[in-house]
Structure formats: C-alpha cells, structure tokens
Design a protein around this motif. Sequence first.
Motif, short mmCIF file in Angstrom:
data_model
loop_
_atom_site.label_atom_id
_atom_site.label_comp_id
_atom_site.label_asym_id
_atom_site.label_seq_id
_atom_site.Cartn_x
_atom_site.Cartn_y
_atom_site.Cartn_z
N THR A 4 -19.97 24.27 -11.02
CA THR A 4 -20.58 23.88 -12.26
C THR A 4 -20.79 22.39 -12.29
O THR A 4 -19.96 21.63 -11.81
CB THR A 4 -19.69 24.28 -13.44
N TRP A 45 4.19 33.61 -16.50
CA TRP A 45 3.52 33.28 -15.25
C TRP A 45 4.43 33.47 -14.04
O TRP A 45 4.00 33.85 -12.97
CB TRP A 45 3.01 31.83 -15.30
N PHE A 288 -1.44 23.59 -1.25
CA PHE A 288 -1.77 23.33 -2.65
C PHE A 288 -0.77 22.36 -3.28
O PHE A 288 -1.15 21.37 -3.91
CB PHE A 288 -1.77 24.66 -3.40
N THR B 135 2.27 22.81 -13.24
CA THR B 135 2.24 23.25 -11.84
C THR B 135 2.46 24.75 -11.74
O THR B 135 1.76 25.45 -11.01
CB THR B 135 3.31 22.50 -11.03
N ILE B 137 1.86 27.10 -13.93
CA ILE B 137 0.74 27.89 -14.43
C ILE B 137 -0.48 27.73 -13.52
O ILE B 137 -1.29 28.63 -13.37
CB ILE B 137 0.44 27.49 -15.89
N PHE B 138 -0.55 26.57 -12.86
CA PHE B 138 -1.66 26.28 -11.98
C PHE B 138 -1.53 26.99 -10.64
O PHE B 138 -2.52 27.28 -9.97
CB PHE B 138 -1.70 24.77 -11.76
N LEU B 139 -0.29 27.28 -10.25
CA LEU B 139 0.00 27.76 -8.90
C LEU B 139 -0.79 29.01 -8.47
O LEU B 139 -1.26 29.07 -7.33
CB LEU B 139 1.51 28.01 -8.76
N MET B 141 -3.69 29.67 -8.80
CA MET B 141 -4.98 29.25 -8.28
C MET B 141 -4.99 29.20 -6.75
O MET B 141 -6.03 29.33 -6.13
CB MET B 141 -5.33 27.83 -8.76
N ALA B 142 -3.81 28.94 -6.17
CA ALA B 142 -3.74 28.75 -4.72
C ALA B 142 -3.79 30.06 -3.96
O ALA B 142 -4.16 30.09 -2.80
CB ALA B 142 -2.47 27.98 -4.34
N LEU B 201 -6.93 36.55 -15.57
CA LEU B 201 -6.50 35.47 -16.46
C LEU B 201 -5.28 34.75 -15.88
O LEU B 201 -5.21 33.53 -15.85
CB LEU B 201 -6.16 36.03 -17.86
N TRP B 202 -4.34 35.54 -15.41
CA TRP B 202 -3.13 34.98 -14.80
C TRP B 202 -3.51 34.03 -13.67
O TRP B 202 -2.92 32.96 -13.51
CB TRP B 202 -2.26 36.12 -14.29
N GLN B 204 -6.49 32.47 -13.26
CA GLN B 204 -7.51 31.47 -13.52
C GLN B 204 -7.19 30.47 -14.61
O GLN B 204 -7.84 29.44 -14.72
CB GLN B 204 -8.81 32.19 -13.93
N ILE B 205 -6.22 30.81 -15.47
CA ILE B 205 -6.01 29.96 -16.64
C ILE B 205 -5.55 28.56 -16.23
O ILE B 205 -5.88 27.58 -16.90
CB ILE B 205 -5.06 30.65 -17.64
N PHE B 207 -6.73 26.73 -13.97
CA PHE B 207 -7.94 25.92 -13.80
C PHE B 207 -8.41 25.38 -15.13
O PHE B 207 -8.65 24.17 -15.29
CB PHE B 207 -9.01 26.79 -13.14
N VAL B 210 -5.93 22.73 -16.54
CA VAL B 210 -5.97 21.41 -15.90
C VAL B 210 -7.16 20.60 -16.39
O VAL B 210 -7.04 19.42 -16.72
CB VAL B 210 -5.99 21.56 -14.37
N LEU B 211 -8.33 21.24 -16.50
CA LEU B 211 -9.50 20.52 -16.98
C LEU B 211 -9.34 20.10 -18.44
O LEU B 211 -9.66 18.97 -18.82
CB LEU B 211 -10.76 21.37 -16.81
N THR B 256 -18.32 27.99 -15.89
CA THR B 256 -17.74 28.29 -14.58
C THR B 256 -17.09 29.66 -14.55
O THR B 256 -17.31 30.45 -13.63
CB THR B 256 -16.69 27.22 -14.22
#
Lengths: 306, 327
Positions: A4, A45, A288, B135, B137-139, B141-142, B201-202, B204-205, B207, B210-211, B256
């Motif tokens: 995007t 999470w 990561f 970190t 919640i972001f993890l 993504m990897a 959701l688990w 992608q959230i 991402f 972080v933005l 996105t």
Amino acid sequence: MTATVAPTRAVAEPKRRSRGAVGEGGGGRANWLTKGTVFLICAVWLIPTIGILVTSFRTVDDANTTGWWEVFLHPFKYIPALTTENYTTAIRQAGIGPALLNSIAIALPATFIPILIAAFAAYAFTFMQFPGRDTLFVVIVSMLVVPNYVAFVPILQLYSNIHIAGTFPAAWLAHIGFGMSLAVFILRNYMSSLPKEIIESAKIDGASHYQTFWRLILPMSIPALAAFAIFQFLWTWNDLLVALVFVGPGDNQPVTIAVNSLLGQQGTGWELVTAGGILSMILPVVIFLSMQRFFVRGLTAGSVKG
Amino acid sequence: LPVKIVTVIFTVLAGVGAALVVYWLLNKAVELLPWRWENRLKPFAYILPAFAAITLYLIYPAIRTFFLSFRNADSTTWVGVKNYTDLLTSKDFQQTLLNNVLWIVIVPFSTVLIGLLIAVLADRLSPKSENLSKTLIFLPMAISAVGAATVWRFIYAYNPPGQPQVGLLNAIWTAFGGKPVAWLAQSTLHFNSLLLMVTLLWAQIGFSMVLMSAAIKGVPTETVEAGRIDGASEFQIFRRIVIPQIWGTIVTVFVTVTITVMKLFDIVYVMTNGNFNTNIIGVDFFNQLFTNLDNGGAAAIVVLLTLAVIPIMIYQVRQFRAQEAAR
C-alpha cells in the motif's frame, strides 16, 4: 502479496518525539484497567502458542489423550514425561529436516536476487534521466496490487514447456516476479530521499554509474535494503501458495508444504504436527526478533506483504 | 542429509552468482557502445531485468489469463462467456462470494479497531511493558499461515463425545457442560468462517497495531495540549484531535488488510480447504485449477478478482501521484 502506498506524513516519516501521546505526560500512566486489558490481550495472543510448544514436547499418548494444560495442572505427573523425541522424528522421519533445507534453498536466492534487480532499477528511476521514466514507474505502482493468481495458469504452461516445474529456480523466478514491484517501489522511495549532491560530486570525480551504484548508493541504502530483505525472506519462507503451484510436494518441497501434509494426514498425532509447526517457525521468529527495528521501519515506510 | 546440505549451498551460490554476472555483463555490454548510445541506453539496461520480471510474471500472464477465461477447461476451444455464466449462476460460487464479502466486511474493520485499541492502551504503559506487549502481539506476523493454522486448528480440535478433548475450545466448552463440537464444521450463520477470521486477526493485528502506534506517537504534543487547555475530555481529544491526524494511517491499514483478505488463500486452505461452506475466492481458484483441472473456470475467477482490485489500484496510483507532487 500486498502493498500500500502510505499517504500520511505521520507514517511516511514518523516524527518520534519524547514520550506522551494522547494523555498527559507519556508512558507509565496506566491505571489497573488498562494494565489488566493489555495483560488479557497478551494472554490471548500467547496461550495458543504455548499450547503447541508444550504439546510438541509431550509423548504420543499424553498429547493425544490429555489437554496440554494438564502439564501445568499436574506438573509432577506430566513434566518428567516430556521428551524431545518428536523433534527427532519430525526431522528424520516426517521429512521436516530436508524440507527446512529446501526452504533455505528457495528463500535465500528469492530474497537476494530481487533486491539486486530492484536496486538497479530504483537507481535508474531515481538518479538517471530517460524518456518515459515517470510512466514506467506508475506501471510499477499499479502492479503492486495485482493478484499473483493471474500468473499461475500461463506460467505453469510455460514452466512445463521448458521443464523447470518443481525445481528451485521455478520458485525463485516466481518470487522475483511477484516481489519486484514492491521492491522497486520501496527502494526508489528510499533512494529519492538521499541527497542528490552526492551523486553530482561522484560524477564530477569521474565515477561511472556502475561504480556510484555499488560504492555509494548501495551502502547508503542499507536500511531500506534490510527492511525489504526481511519482508521478502519472511514472505518466501512462509509462502505456501507459490510453493504448492510451482514446486509442489516431493523432494524439493519447502517446510510449509511438509507441515501442511502432516496436518492433512489422517492419524498424524498432535505431538508430531506441533513439533513440525515449531520447527518451521524458529528461523523466521529469530530473524524477526533480531531485526525487528528494520522490519518496523519497513512497515512504517508504507508497505507490507501478506 | 549432508549431500542435501552441499546441494543447497551450491544451488544458492549458483543462483545468486548468476544474478550478479547478468548485471556485470549487461553493464559491460552497454559500455562497449559509443558514448552517446551508452548514456542513452544505460538507464534502460538497469531497469530491463526488473521490467522483464514484471512483464513475464504479471503483465503477460494477466493478458493471457483474460483470454484463457473465455476458453474451455484445457484451453483448446473458445467457449465465450460460458465460464462466467457458469460461475455466477453456481450456488457454490455465490456462497464463496458471500463468504468473501463477509471477510471483507469484518476483517479490515476489526483489524483497524483492535489494532488501534491495543496501540492506545499500550502507549500508556511504561516503555518496558509497552515494548514487551507489542512484541508479543506482533510476533505472529513472523510465522507462516501454515504455522498460524496449526496453532488454531489445535485450539479448535475435536474428539467425539466420551473421548478426552485436547482442543482448548472444546475443553472449555465441555467444562461448562456442553457437548463437544466440531467447530470448523459449524456453518450455521457462517460461524466457522468467523473462527477462521480469528486466526487471521491473531496473525495480522500486530501489523495494524505497530502502524497505529507509530502514528499516535507522531501526533504533535502541542495539539493535544491545546485541546486540553480548551477543556476537552480525553475521549474528545482522541476523537477530534488524534483520530483526524492519524486518519491516513487508518486508511492505509484498512486498504492493505482489504487487499490481503481479497487475495487470501493459505489460512482457509490449511484449516478447512474451503469445506463446510467456508470457501473463498483464493481457495476456489486453486481447487478449480488443481482439483477440477479447469483452466477456463480458474482464469474466470482470477479475472473477476482482478476487476474487484482495480478500484484499489486506481486509488494507489492517485495516492502515489499526490505524494510525488508534494515531494
């Protein structure tokens, strides 16, 4: 793949200021409700992952007849029984070992080559004058969202004509093609933020474009290169679709296909599936965590793959 | 295995080496030309491989796919718009489209909202806890969708009544007196599709969070202070001062995630393969192509998907033009 164009100043160049955003005075002013909510969200999470991590160390019988939480409820009964055997079985017998090597063989060139190609193109788009430059770049921007599904039927036909279906280069080339527009886009955006005077002075000193590119621009672009490298590596390592279509199950299958077949096989116990799953996650998670800063910078530069 | 390791190292080096050699040769070839031509052609030599890749893997196939969508299953004769009429009149495909609409309506909105919520909450924690929770919640993504699907299939795992439940959801459900449920087969009101969305959701959230977090930290303190001096409540400050300033980021995340969802494949493929009425366009395409061996039908699905993406493409180009004009 997804990308995007980030439209805002806040995202394009995050102006970090001293802490303190919405409320008064910044961090550390959370009340118990905020803390509790965040803690709860983190638990939601984390718990699923703990579940498969614990299960991957349990024996066949334990894993498939009792819940993994029993390990915490009856530690004296279940903890001594924990074993690393599932990992040996997964690597040696269930094909995860060779699949991990295949993933490396696919992901490394599929990361490096597109970056090289895109860096050259981004250099030309940023520092060279040529007719049609802006139009060609708009073509690249518009390709960002085209679903790569469009390629599958024609490219499969092409691959079977030239007999490379099922090989590593088949996957590399596909990843190069699908990742290219995003790579050029990110790198060109970064390069156009570099000071133009440097290029001018290099030219005056008699450096060719080729030299300027390798000695000057590439080293200066390392943050953007690293950000894109992490995206592309995670993307190619985690990819299932491109691998299924162009490599397929078999000797060259990457770890995503191997874990997926474990999941799909009737009678494969959870202890083995979870061990395979964990093995597939180790490398991307390590990369990561160690490169998180670059990754976040790449995200906030307005792009992501998904 | 050692043989395999050597092969892998060799393959990687060969691939990377070949790419370097191509550029060296390309540059040499252009430099052999007379000076005038060299300068004229060099930019094109530098962008040539990139455009070759995009042309070969996106532009040419897109055109070819368009034509294939008017041909039969093995691409031997023209069938007119039959593939399209077959698709659009098929009950299954209508359900697939409906599922996709549900994904598009629910997932981007939830991702933005939950990501924003976590970003705002985490922003109030001490820097240490903020980093740790972000970190965590972001993890996801990897990891791969296959990994995420493994994690969540285990949560939704089902054993027949009388057997012990190893899946967390059924364990909780039966502890409260319910009968074990095969969760992923519950298609009433598309409940199983919702369970699949939870998996995405688990993953992608992080991402979104972080933005959002970066955007919130980018809101100038003075604007917030000014609102406070004027007597605005915390909620008013958030709605009237913060939200407008991070609106661009919200739109970015929304767009996105919308594209991601439109093209989604792996989570549904791994968790249900589109069974139990959870099918979506990506999986349907894959099965048309590899299970039904129907090139024409598969191509028609892609053409419809591409048409749906075109508005986003136009939006992207406009954004880009505006950005360039502001540069």
